[in-house]
Motif scaffolding. Sequence first.
Motif, PDB file in Angstrom:
ATOM      1  N   LEU A   1     -31.498 -58.211  73.344  1.00 15.38           N
ATOM      2  CA  LEU A   1     -31.548 -59.266  72.335  1.00 15.38           C
ATOM      3  C   LEU A   1     -32.954 -59.795  72.116  1.00 15.38           C
ATOM      4  O   LEU A   1     -33.389 -59.960  70.976  1.00 15.38           O
ATOM      5  CB  LEU A   1     -30.629 -60.415  72.760  1.00 15.38           C
ATOM      6  N   GLU A   2     -33.672 -60.045  73.187  1.00 12.12           N
ATOM      7  CA  GLU A   2     -34.979 -60.703  73.074  1.00 12.12           C
ATOM      8  C   GLU A   2     -35.962 -59.951  72.174  1.00 12.12           C
ATOM      9  O   GLU A   2     -36.616 -60.593  71.322  1.00 12.12           O
ATOM     10  CB  GLU A   2     -35.571 -60.927  74.463  1.00 12.12           C
ATOM     11  N   PRO A   3     -36.107 -58.627  72.283  1.00 12.87           N
ATOM     12  CA  PRO A   3     -37.046 -57.939  71.386  1.00 12.87           C
ATOM     13  C   PRO A   3     -36.675 -58.075  69.915  1.00 12.87           C
ATOM     14  O   PRO A   3     -37.555 -58.187  69.058  1.00 12.87           O
ATOM     15  CB  PRO A   3     -36.966 -56.478  71.842  1.00 12.87           C
ATOM     16  N   GLN A   4     -35.393 -58.084  69.624  1.00  7.37           N
ATOM     17  CA  GLN A   4     -34.960 -58.274  68.236  1.00  7.37           C
ATOM     18  C   GLN A   4     -35.359 -59.648  67.721  1.00  7.37           C
ATOM     19  O   GLN A   4     -35.861 -59.789  66.602  1.00  7.37           O
ATOM     20  CB  GLN A   4     -33.442 -58.156  68.133  1.00  7.37           C
ATOM     21  N   VAL A   5     -35.127 -60.666  68.542  1.00 10.78           N
ATOM     22  CA  VAL A   5     -35.416 -62.029  68.115  1.00 10.78           C
ATOM     23  C   VAL A   5     -36.918 -62.231  67.971  1.00 10.78           C
ATOM     24  O   VAL A   5     -37.379 -62.891  67.031  1.00 10.78           O
ATOM     25  CB  VAL A   5     -34.823 -63.058  69.099  1.00 10.78           C
ATOM     26  N   ARG A   6     -37.691 -61.642  68.850  1.00 16.69           N
ATOM     27  CA  ARG A   6     -39.153 -61.733  68.746  1.00 16.69           C
ATOM     28  C   ARG A   6     -39.636 -61.105  67.441  1.00 16.69           C
ATOM     29  O   ARG A   6     -40.498 -61.665  66.745  1.00 16.69           O
ATOM     30  CB  ARG A   6     -39.801 -61.034  69.950  1.00 16.69           C
ATOM     31  N   GLU A   7     -39.081 -59.967  67.080  1.00 16.32           N
ATOM     32  CA  GLU A   7     -39.461 -59.315  65.823  1.00 16.32           C
ATOM     33  C   GLU A   7     -39.089 -60.182  64.620  1.00 16.32           C
ATOM     34  O   GLU A   7     -39.869 -60.314  63.668  1.00 16.32           O
ATOM     35  CB  GLU A   7     -38.775 -57.951  65.718  1.00 16.32           C
ATOM     36  N   VAL A   8     -37.918 -60.763  64.674  1.00 17.89           N
ATOM     37  CA  VAL A   8     -37.497 -61.661  63.595  1.00 17.89           C
ATOM     38  C   VAL A   8     -38.428 -62.862  63.508  1.00 17.89           C
ATOM     39  O   VAL A   8     -38.829 -63.278  62.413  1.00 17.89           O
ATOM     40  CB  VAL A   8     -36.035 -62.114  63.813  1.00 17.89           C
ATOM     41  N   TRP A   9     -38.787 -63.447  64.642  1.00 17.11           N
ATOM     42  CA  TRP A   9     -39.685 -64.598  64.643  1.00 17.11           C
ATOM     43  C   TRP A   9     -41.029 -64.256  64.010  1.00 17.11           C
ATOM     44  O   TRP A   9     -41.572 -65.043  63.219  1.00 17.11           O
ATOM     45  CB  TRP A   9     -39.888 -65.114  66.057  1.00 17.11           C
ATOM     46  N   ASN A  10     -41.566 -63.107  64.329  1.00 12.78           N
ATOM     47  CA  ASN A  10     -42.841 -62.696  63.736  1.00 12.78           C
ATOM     48  C   ASN A  10     -42.735 -62.619  62.218  1.00 12.78           C
ATOM     49  O   ASN A  10     -43.648 -63.023  61.488  1.00 12.78           O
ATOM     50  CB  ASN A  10     -43.276 -61.351  64.314  1.00 12.78           C
ATOM     51  N   GLU A  11     -41.608 -62.110  61.735  1.00 11.00           N
ATOM     52  CA  GLU A  11     -41.397 -62.042  60.290  1.00 11.00           C
ATOM     53  C   GLU A  11     -41.247 -63.436  59.684  1.00 11.00           C
ATOM     54  O   GLU A  11     -41.789 -63.730  58.613  1.00 11.00           O
ATOM     55  CB  GLU A  11     -40.151 -61.211  59.990  1.00 11.00           C
ATOM     56  N   LEU A  12     -40.549 -64.325  60.362  1.00 10.70           N
ATOM     57  CA  LEU A  12     -40.366 -65.683  59.851  1.00 10.70           C
ATOM     58  C   LEU A  12     -41.699 -66.417  59.734  1.00 10.70           C
ATOM     59  O   LEU A  12     -41.942 -67.122  58.750  1.00 10.70           O
ATOM     60  CB  LEU A  12     -39.421 -66.473  60.765  1.00 10.70           C
TER      61      LEU A  12
ATOM     62  N   MET B   1     -43.171 -74.791  54.583  1.00 14.75           N
ATOM     63  CA  MET B   1     -41.999 -74.821  55.455  1.00 14.75           C
ATOM     64  C   MET B   1     -41.019 -73.736  55.031  1.00 14.75           C
ATOM     65  O   MET B   1     -40.782 -73.521  53.842  1.00 14.75           O
ATOM     66  CB  MET B   1     -41.317 -76.194  55.367  1.00 14.75           C
ATOM     67  N   LEU B   2     -40.463 -73.069  56.021  1.00 17.15           N
ATOM     68  CA  LEU B   2     -39.410 -72.088  55.771  1.00 17.15           C
ATOM     69  C   LEU B   2     -38.138 -72.599  56.423  1.00 17.15           C
ATOM     70  O   LEU B   2     -38.125 -72.914  57.617  1.00 17.15           O
ATOM     71  CB  LEU B   2     -39.786 -70.732  56.364  1.00 17.15           C
ATOM     72  N   THR B   3     -37.061 -72.711  55.655  1.00 16.00           N
ATOM     73  CA  THR B   3     -35.795 -73.177  56.208  1.00 16.00           C
ATOM     74  C   THR B   3     -34.876 -71.984  56.432  1.00 16.00           C
ATOM     75  O   THR B   3     -34.678 -71.159  55.538  1.00 16.00           O
ATOM     76  CB  THR B   3     -35.117 -74.201  55.290  1.00 16.00           C
ATOM     77  N   VAL B   4     -34.320 -71.920  57.620  1.00 17.37           N
ATOM     78  CA  VAL B   4     -33.491 -70.792  58.035  1.00 17.37           C
ATOM     79  C   VAL B   4     -32.128 -71.294  58.461  1.00 17.37           C
ATOM     80  O   VAL B   4     -32.030 -72.230  59.263  1.00 17.37           O
ATOM     81  CB  VAL B   4     -34.159 -70.047  59.220  1.00 17.37           C
ATOM     82  N   GLY B   5     -31.080 -70.691  57.943  1.00 11.26           N
ATOM     83  CA  GLY B   5     -29.733 -70.958  58.421  1.00 11.26           C
ATOM     84  C   GLY B   5     -29.363 -69.916  59.458  1.00 11.26           C
ATOM     85  O   GLY B   5     -29.441 -68.714  59.194  1.00 11.26           O
ATOM     86  N   LEU B   6     -29.022 -70.365  60.647  1.00 12.01           N
ATOM     87  CA  LEU B   6     -28.642 -69.460  61.750  1.00 12.01           C
ATOM     88  C   LEU B   6     -27.161 -69.646  62.028  1.00 12.01           C
ATOM     89  O   LEU B   6     -26.703 -70.759  62.293  1.00 12.01           O
ATOM     90  CB  LEU B   6     -29.463 -69.791  62.996  1.00 12.01           C
ATOM     91  N   THR B   7     -26.403 -68.557  61.977  1.00 11.76           N
ATOM     92  CA  THR B   7     -24.973 -68.674  62.200  1.00 11.76           C
ATOM     93  C   THR B   7     -24.453 -67.443  62.924  1.00 11.76           C
ATOM     94  O   THR B   7     -25.173 -66.462  63.125  1.00 11.76           O
ATOM     95  CB  THR B   7     -24.229 -68.896  60.861  1.00 11.76           C
ATOM     96  N   GLY B   8     -23.190 -67.516  63.313  1.00 16.49           N
ATOM     97  CA  GLY B   8     -22.543 -66.418  64.026  1.00 16.49           C
ATOM     98  C   GLY B   8     -21.203 -66.884  64.535  1.00 16.49           C
ATOM     99  O   GLY B   8     -20.983 -68.090  64.718  1.00 16.49           O
ATOM    100  N   GLY B   9     -20.304 -65.968  64.753  1.00 22.60           N
ATOM    101  CA  GLY B   9     -18.987 -66.327  65.258  1.00 22.60           C
ATOM    102  C   GLY B   9     -19.049 -66.861  66.673  1.00 22.60           C
ATOM    103  O   GLY B   9     -20.015 -66.610  67.413  1.00 22.60           O
ATOM    104  N   ILE B  10     -18.027 -67.595  67.069  1.00 21.01           N
ATOM    105  CA  ILE B  10     -17.960 -68.133  68.420  1.00 21.01           C
ATOM    106  C   ILE B  10     -18.018 -66.979  69.429  1.00 21.01           C
ATOM    107  O   ILE B  10     -17.351 -65.966  69.276  1.00 21.01           O
ATOM    108  CB  ILE B  10     -16.678 -68.977  68.604  1.00 21.01           C
ATOM    109  N   GLY B  11     -18.885 -67.120  70.419  1.00 17.15           N
ATOM    110  CA  GLY B  11     -19.040 -66.073  71.419  1.00 17.15           C
ATOM    111  C   GLY B  11     -19.992 -64.968  71.024  1.00 17.15           C
ATOM    112  O   GLY B  11     -20.212 -64.028  71.803  1.00 17.15           O
TER     113      GLY B  11
END
Length: 205
Positions: free
Chosen positions: A182-193, A1-11
Amino acid sequence: MLTVGLTGGIGAGKSEVSRLLVSYGAVLVDADRIAREVVEPGTPGLAAVVDAFGPGILAADGTLDRPKLGSIVFADPERLATLNGIVHPLVGERSRELEQAAGPDDVVVHDVPLLTENNLRSLYDLVIVVDASPETQLDRLVGLRGMTESEARSRMAAQATREQRRAVADIVIDNDGPLEKLEPQVREVWNELTRRASRGKWPTE
């Protein structure tokens, strides 16, 4: 299992990144949703909030009047700290229960708006920060969420700075532009995760 904290400012667009990661197969632990659950009518959490802020923060049907409570706590750091002291331990307990129910090869994404503010970095194998400029955040809060500029600035000021969030990040996702970037960045991150999860750890090298 890999645990990931996802955060970011409002908006900043964290919810959209969260949605994309779930569509790829992530197990989501949503702190905002859990925070609503732990103060539903009849819960010890709601009773504690009423005890701290008075019955005036309840709507006519007995549910928590979130806009009214928000107008109180976001204008007063001490009262915000009081609310956080009630809700955050309850959210943490429920989040741990959900994480423990995930499978050994899962990527478990904890969507935590106040990860930086509450010094939660050490709870996760790695942290992803969804980043946007304050100008972009303000535009989205006013244009998409219907806040006044004053309300938006107050919410932003109650959170960590952009620099503080980036300082705890292992991965930064730039969401200053349109959705199609945004989507291509997130897809690349997901592949790494998923690669990291299959190895069973987050290497330090």
